[in-house]
Scaffold this motif. Structure first.
Motif, PDB file in Angstrom:
ATOM      1  N   ILE A  46      -4.779  14.318  -6.109  1.00 54.29           N
ATOM      2  CA  ILE A  46      -5.195  12.913  -6.183  1.00 54.29           C
ATOM      3  C   ILE A  46      -4.164  12.144  -5.376  1.00 54.29           C
ATOM      4  O   ILE A  46      -3.155  11.667  -5.900  1.00 54.29           O
ATOM      5  CB  ILE A  46      -5.276  12.411  -7.632  1.00 54.29           C
ATOM      6  N   SER A  47      -4.407  12.051  -4.114  1.00 48.85           N
ATOM      7  CA  SER A  47      -3.405  11.513  -3.201  1.00 48.85           C
ATOM      8  C   SER A  47      -3.373   9.994  -3.256  1.00 48.85           C
ATOM      9  O   SER A  47      -4.412   9.336  -3.443  1.00 48.85           O
ATOM     10  CB  SER A  47      -3.705  11.976  -1.774  1.00 48.85           C
ATOM     11  N   THR A  48      -2.189   9.431  -3.074  1.00 55.70           N
ATOM     12  CA  THR A  48      -2.050   7.979  -3.000  1.00 55.70           C
ATOM     13  C   THR A  48      -1.829   7.519  -1.562  1.00 55.70           C
ATOM     14  O   THR A  48      -1.665   6.327  -1.316  1.00 55.70           O
ATOM     15  CB  THR A  48      -0.877   7.500  -3.869  1.00 55.70           C
ATOM     16  N   ILE A  49      -1.821   8.496  -0.623  1.00 54.80           N
ATOM     17  CA  ILE A  49      -1.677   8.176   0.802  1.00 54.80           C
ATOM     18  C   ILE A  49      -2.748   8.916   1.587  1.00 54.80           C
ATOM     19  O   ILE A  49      -3.316   9.908   1.120  1.00 54.80           O
ATOM     20  CB  ILE A  49      -0.284   8.583   1.347  1.00 54.80           C
ATOM     21  N   ASP A  50      -3.030   8.425   2.802  1.00 59.54           N
ATOM     22  CA  ASP A  50      -3.972   9.136   3.652  1.00 59.54           C
ATOM     23  C   ASP A  50      -3.216  10.117   4.548  1.00 59.54           C
ATOM     24  O   ASP A  50      -1.994  10.288   4.430  1.00 59.54           O
ATOM     25  CB  ASP A  50      -4.831   8.159   4.461  1.00 59.54           C
ATOM     26  N   PHE A  51      -3.931  10.789   5.448  1.00 59.21           N
ATOM     27  CA  PHE A  51      -3.303  11.801   6.294  1.00 59.21           C
ATOM     28  C   PHE A  51      -2.177  11.230   7.146  1.00 59.21           C
ATOM     29  O   PHE A  51      -1.226  11.932   7.489  1.00 59.21           O
ATOM     30  CB  PHE A  51      -4.344  12.438   7.209  1.00 59.21           C
ATOM     31  N   ASP A  52      -2.284   9.952   7.502  1.00 60.38           N
ATOM     32  CA  ASP A  52      -1.258   9.321   8.329  1.00 60.38           C
ATOM     33  C   ASP A  52      -0.074   8.835   7.515  1.00 60.38           C
ATOM     34  O   ASP A  52       0.908   8.347   8.075  1.00 60.38           O
ATOM     35  CB  ASP A  52      -1.862   8.157   9.107  1.00 60.38           C
ATOM     36  N   GLY A  53      -0.176   8.932   6.197  1.00 62.33           N
ATOM     37  CA  GLY A  53       0.904   8.477   5.329  1.00 62.33           C
ATOM     38  C   GLY A  53       0.755   7.047   4.852  1.00 62.33           C
ATOM     39  O   GLY A  53       1.633   6.533   4.150  1.00 62.33           O
ATOM     40  N   ALA A  54      -0.351   6.387   5.210  1.00 63.16           N
ATOM     41  CA  ALA A  54      -0.577   5.000   4.800  1.00 63.16           C
ATOM     42  C   ALA A  54      -1.053   4.941   3.348  1.00 63.16           C
ATOM     43  O   ALA A  54      -1.840   5.794   2.915  1.00 63.16           O
ATOM     44  CB  ALA A  54      -1.611   4.338   5.708  1.00 63.16           C
ATOM     45  N   PRO A  55      -0.613   3.949   2.567  1.00 66.45           N
ATOM     46  CA  PRO A  55      -1.041   3.836   1.169  1.00 66.45           C
ATOM     47  C   PRO A  55      -2.554   3.624   1.064  1.00 66.45           C
ATOM     48  O   PRO A  55      -3.140   2.861   1.840  1.00 66.45           O
ATOM     49  CB  PRO A  55      -0.281   2.611   0.655  1.00 66.45           C
ATOM     50  N   LEU A  56      -3.167   4.287   0.097  1.00 67.20           N
ATOM     51  CA  LEU A  56      -4.606   4.132  -0.140  1.00 67.20           C
ATOM     52  C   LEU A  56      -4.905   3.006  -1.125  1.00 67.20           C
ATOM     53  O   LEU A  56      -5.986   2.400  -1.056  1.00 67.20           O
ATOM     54  CB  LEU A  56      -5.183   5.436  -0.697  1.00 67.20           C
TER      55      LEU A  56
END
Length: 276
Positions: A100-110
């Motif tokens: 359950i990621s809080t960032i996208d592939f680029d590292g930006a906050p979701l």
């Protein structure tokens, strides 16, 4: 036979075609359904769903051989990533995203500030989406194996060809993953690689993407369960920015290459006695 399943009154978890051959095409990351609670928590730019495996369900349907089975998730991977283990143990040593990621592939906050899922929310998402989905996938593999003595699973993925946080330079076009040739019989891995190498696309086996949780967990050749992952650079068939436009001419060329791969998988006959 087509089927659609729902868990706990939520949106349908997946769509399914139940066939009568040993081959199962599986697409876990093309889902674009965003549950209402998640939609309100995500940042507006995250709603572009940039990490989606855009159009892979369409490609899988177009290539589905007669009698083969298909299963594809409907819910976005931002709700829960179906290709990660339930305990969120990292699958790769380098940068990645989690269950359950809080960032996208680029590292930006979701998520909007303060709206990140807490431990209770994470537990609920696993129970609502991850657990019933994998129960259904396991049951489908068991159904196929009971009918034919074995199952061949092709886990179909795509990703933008340039993501500096995840890998250097441009990703090869076709990335075959067999968990270092432990997730399927060696002869099948070799035949799959040869089929891809017959195309004009760049090909690598067990490189940056050697298979996620699905390939590693369900690929058990000693139990007559063979799994392979294909990770495709999205530039092969679409525009890699919103609105993620499908490019038919490029896609047709890609589908020619994938059709050769799928034909090899459909024709595969393992030594069932040897696997016992």
């Amino acid at each position: 036979m087509q089927d659609s399943s729902t868990a706990l009154g939520q949106r349908p978890l997946f769509e399914q075609i139940k066939g009568n051959t040993p081959l199962l095409l599986h697409v876990p990351h093309a889902g674009t359904e965003v549950p209402d609670s998640l939609r309100s928590a995500l940042k507006p730019e995250a709603l572009a769903l940039s990490d989606t495996d855009w159009h892979m369900d369409r490609i899988a349907r177009d290539l589905l051989p007669e009698g083969a089975s298909l299963m594809r998730a409907r819910v976005t991977r931002y709700a829960v990533d179906l290709n990660r283990p339930p305990d969120d143990t990292p699958l790769y040593s380098g940068a990645t995203t989690g269950l359950i990621s809080t960032i996208d592939f680029d590292g930006a906050p979701l998520y909007r500030p303060g709206a990140e899922p807490d431990s209770d929310e994470q537990t609920d998402r696993i129970a609502t989406w991850w657990t019933p989905y994998h129960k259904a996938l396991g049951e489908e593999i068991a159904r196929i194996k009971a009918a034919h003595g074995f199952c061949v699973l092709l886990d179909m993925h795509s990703i933008r060809s340039h993501i500096p946080r995840l890998f250097e330079g441009r990703l090869p076009d076709l990335n075959l993953g067999t968990n270092s040739d432990t997730a399927c019989q060696q002869s099948l891995s070799d035949a799959a690689l040869a089929a891809l190498q017959a195309s004009n696309f760049s090909v690598v086996r067990n490189g940056r993407f050697k298979g996620g949780y699905i390939t590693r967990h369900y690929g058990q050749p000693s139990r007559n369960e063979h799994a392979l992952q294909i990770e495709i650079a999205q530039s092969c068939y679409m525009m890699e920015e919103a609105p993620w436009t499908y490019l038919p001419d490029r896609a047709d060329r890609l589908k020619d290459a994938l059709a050769r791969l799928i034909a090899v998988l459909a024709d595969f006959k393992p030594n069932l006695e040897q696997a016992q």
